[in-house]
Design a protein around this motif. Structure first.
Motif, PDB file in Angstrom:
ATOM      1  N   PRO A 203      43.801  43.125 -11.956  1.00  0.00           N
ATOM      2  CA  PRO A 203      43.441  44.516 -12.288  1.00  0.00           C
ATOM      3  C   PRO A 203      43.418  45.438 -11.071  1.00  0.00           C
ATOM      4  N   GLU A 204      42.911  44.950  -9.927  1.00  0.00           N
ATOM      5  CA  GLU A 204      42.820  45.810  -8.740  1.00  0.00           C
ATOM      6  C   GLU A 204      44.207  46.136  -8.198  1.00  0.00           C
ATOM      7  N   LEU A 205      45.044  45.120  -8.091  1.00  0.00           N
ATOM      8  CA  LEU A 205      46.397  45.329  -7.582  1.00  0.00           C
ATOM      9  C   LEU A 205      47.185  46.237  -8.508  1.00  0.00           C
ATOM     10  N   PHE A 206      47.066  46.003  -9.812  1.00  0.00           N
ATOM     11  CA  PHE A 206      47.816  46.808 -10.784  1.00  0.00           C
ATOM     12  C   PHE A 206      47.377  48.270 -10.734  1.00  0.00           C
ATOM     13  N   ALA A 207      46.064  48.494 -10.666  1.00  0.00           N
ATOM     14  CA  ALA A 207      45.554  49.866 -10.591  1.00  0.00           C
ATOM     15  C   ALA A 207      45.990  50.526  -9.284  1.00  0.00           C
ATOM     16  N   TYR A 208      45.956  49.776  -8.202  1.00  0.00           N
ATOM     17  CA  TYR A 208      46.359  50.323  -6.902  1.00  0.00           C
ATOM     18  C   TYR A 208      47.837  50.715  -6.916  1.00  0.00           C
ATOM     19  N   LEU A 209      48.680  49.856  -7.487  1.00  0.00           N
ATOM     20  CA  LEU A 209      50.113  50.150  -7.537  1.00  0.00           C
ATOM     21  C   LEU A 209      50.413  51.339  -8.439  1.00  0.00           C
ATOM     22  N   ASN A 210      49.617  51.547  -9.459  1.00  0.00           N
ATOM     23  CA  ASN A 210      49.791  52.751 -10.283  1.00  0.00           C
ATOM     24  C   ASN A 210      49.625  54.005  -9.428  1.00  0.00           C
ATOM     25  N   GLY A 211      48.619  53.988  -8.568  1.00  0.00           N
ATOM     26  CA  GLY A 211      48.409  55.116  -7.673  1.00  0.00           C
ATOM     27  C   GLY A 211      49.522  55.266  -6.656  1.00  0.00           C
ATOM     28  N   VAL A 212      49.974  54.131  -6.112  1.00  0.00           N
ATOM     29  CA  VAL A 212      51.061  54.146  -5.129  1.00  0.00           C
ATOM     30  C   VAL A 212      52.325  54.728  -5.740  1.00  0.00           C
ATOM     31  N   MET A 213      52.692  54.258  -6.939  1.00  0.00           N
ATOM     32  CA  MET A 213      53.928  54.708  -7.564  1.00  0.00           C
ATOM     33  C   MET A 213      53.830  56.172  -7.974  1.00  0.00           C
ATOM     34  N   TRP A 214      52.643  56.621  -8.342  1.00  0.00           N
ATOM     35  CA  TRP A 214      52.462  58.042  -8.666  1.00  0.00           C
ATOM     36  C   TRP A 214      52.748  58.885  -7.434  1.00  0.00           C
ATOM     37  N   CYS A 215      52.261  58.448  -6.287  1.00  0.00           N
ATOM     38  CA  CYS A 215      52.511  59.179  -5.035  1.00  0.00           C
ATOM     39  C   CYS A 215      53.986  59.148  -4.666  1.00  0.00           C
ATOM     40  N   LEU A 216      54.621  57.980  -4.826  1.00  0.00           N
ATOM     41  CA  LEU A 216      56.016  57.845  -4.410  1.00  0.00           C
ATOM     42  C   LEU A 216      56.969  58.629  -5.306  1.00  0.00           C
ATOM     43  N   THR A 217      56.625  58.773  -6.585  1.00  0.00           N
ATOM     44  CA  THR A 217      57.486  59.588  -7.456  1.00  0.00           C
ATOM     45  C   THR A 217      57.515  61.030  -6.967  1.00  0.00           C
ATOM     46  N   ASP A 218      56.395  61.488  -6.426  1.00  0.00           N
ATOM     47  CA  ASP A 218      56.337  62.847  -5.899  1.00  0.00           C
ATOM     48  C   ASP A 218      57.052  62.940  -4.548  1.00  0.00           C
ATOM     49  N   ILE A 219      56.854  61.933  -3.703  1.00  0.00           N
ATOM     50  CA  ILE A 219      57.450  61.945  -2.360  1.00  0.00           C
ATOM     51  C   ILE A 219      58.980  61.880  -2.429  1.00  0.00           C
ATOM     52  N   PHE A 220      59.495  60.988  -3.285  1.00  0.00           N
ATOM     53  CA  PHE A 220      60.938  60.765  -3.339  1.00  0.00           C
ATOM     54  C   PHE A 220      61.625  61.515  -4.477  1.00  0.00           C
ATOM     55  N   GLY A 221      60.852  62.210  -5.302  1.00  0.00           N
ATOM     56  CA  GLY A 221      61.452  62.986  -6.372  1.00  0.00           C
ATOM     57  C   GLY A 221      62.127  62.152  -7.446  1.00  0.00           C
ATOM     58  N   ILE A 222      61.546  60.984  -7.761  1.00  0.00           N
ATOM     59  CA  ILE A 222      62.109  60.125  -8.803  1.00  0.00           C
ATOM     60  C   ILE A 222      61.273  60.255 -10.071  1.00  0.00           C
ATOM     61  N   ASN A 223      61.831  59.799 -11.189  1.00  0.00           N
ATOM     62  CA  ASN A 223      61.122  59.866 -12.461  1.00  0.00           C
ATOM     63  C   ASN A 223      59.888  58.967 -12.433  1.00  0.00           C
ATOM     64  N   MET A 224      58.938  59.256 -13.322  1.00  0.00           N
ATOM     65  CA  MET A 224      57.729  58.459 -13.403  1.00  0.00           C
ATOM     66  C   MET A 224      58.066  57.008 -13.753  1.00  0.00           C
ATOM     67  N   VAL A 225      57.468  56.087 -13.035  1.00  0.00           N
ATOM     68  CA  VAL A 225      57.723  54.664 -13.228  1.00  0.00           C
ATOM     69  C   VAL A 225      56.807  54.145 -14.330  1.00  0.00           C
ATOM     70  N   SER A 226      57.364  53.392 -15.265  1.00  0.00           N
ATOM     71  CA  SER A 226      56.601  52.914 -16.417  1.00  0.00           C
ATOM     72  C   SER A 226      55.636  51.796 -16.023  1.00  0.00           C
ATOM     73  N   GLN A 227      54.680  51.549 -16.914  1.00  0.00           N
ATOM     74  CA  GLN A 227      53.730  50.461 -16.709  1.00  0.00           C
ATOM     75  C   GLN A 227      54.434  49.102 -16.685  1.00  0.00           C
ATOM     76  N   ASP A 228      55.491  48.976 -17.458  1.00  0.00           N
ATOM     77  CA  ASP A 228      56.250  47.714 -17.481  1.00  0.00           C
ATOM     78  C   ASP A 228      56.874  47.441 -16.118  1.00  0.00           C
ATOM     79  N   GLU A 229      57.445  48.473 -15.508  1.00  0.00           N
ATOM     80  CA  GLU A 229      58.048  48.321 -14.186  1.00  0.00           C
ATOM     81  C   GLU A 229      56.972  47.993 -13.144  1.00  0.00           C
ATOM     82  N   ILE A 230      55.843  48.686 -13.237  1.00  0.00           N
ATOM     83  CA  ILE A 230      54.762  48.456 -12.275  1.00  0.00           C
ATOM     84  C   ILE A 230      54.221  47.034 -12.400  1.00  0.00           C
ATOM     85  N   ALA A 231      54.232  46.494 -13.616  1.00  0.00           N
ATOM     86  CA  ALA A 231      53.786  45.112 -13.805  1.00  0.00           C
ATOM     87  C   ALA A 231      54.703  44.145 -13.057  1.00  0.00           C
TER      88      ALA A 231
END
Length: 204
Positions: free
Chosen positions: A123-151
């Protein structure tokens, strides 16, 4: 996307393969399919990088490298993960990010049946990566990454976390002098490369 010709991309193999698959489907169904169906098959194959491989010099190859390196950096700092001991792990992770960027480009959804289990186990790693990917979508201008991909990303990162935890820290206690103790340290490292020597103290 329908107007985009595959010859303008690095996925010509996927486009040819899509044609072969479509002909097999037409033969099986005894009916003729249109160009739209061929493009759909092509997009699905290309989204998984089939036949393309990573081209480091390409724009997407460089993007995948940067995104993967950023994820590795963030996870290493927060979770003390180790992506360096196993070179294949880093390579496979970057390959996955490359394929993920393809799926985002072609709007192909990935179904990860392990998602509920990964949420529960890490749960901690998954929640942390959700935050990381949210930041990276903004930094790199990519589409929002799904929960399946983050898993799936979580699975790679958890392997790196486990690898880091396989480096036990040991304290060397020796009754002999400095030279003997250092020799002992050298022999231990040769026999057990994963050991982390925390220090050497004298028992005398």
């Amino acid at each position: 996307l329908l107007e985009k010709l595959p010859e303008e991309t690095c996925f010509e193999f996927s486009y040819r393969l899509a044609g072969q698959i479509m002909r097999q489907i037409e033969k099986y169904l005894n009916m003729e399919l249109g160009q739209e169906e061929k493009i759909y098959i092509y997009q699905y194959l290309a989204s998984f990088g089939m036949g393309s491989g990573i081209e480091p010099s390409s724009e997407k190859g460089q993007m995948a490298e940067k995104v993967a390196e950023e994820i590795i950096l963030w996870v290493t700092k927060a979770m003390k993960a180790d992506f360096t001991s196993d070179n294949n792990l880093g390579i496979e992770f970057k390959n996955y990010i490359y394929s993920m960027l393809n799926r985002l480009q072609f709007n192909v959804d990935l179904n990860n049946r392990l998602l509920p289990g990964i949420r529960q186990l890490y749960p901690e790693l998954f929640a942390y990566l959700n935050g990381v990917m949210w930041c990276l979508t903004d930094i790199f201008g990519i589409n929002m990454v799904s929960q399946d991909e983050i898993a799936f990303i979580s699975m790679y990162c958890q392997v790196a976390v486990n690898t880091a935890q396989k480096h036990p820290r040991v304290l060397i206690v020796c009754q002999s002098g400095y030279g003997t103790s250092q020799l002992l340290v050298t022999r231990l490292i040769q026999a057990f490369p994963n050991l982390e020597i925390a220090g050497v103290v004298s028992a005398g």
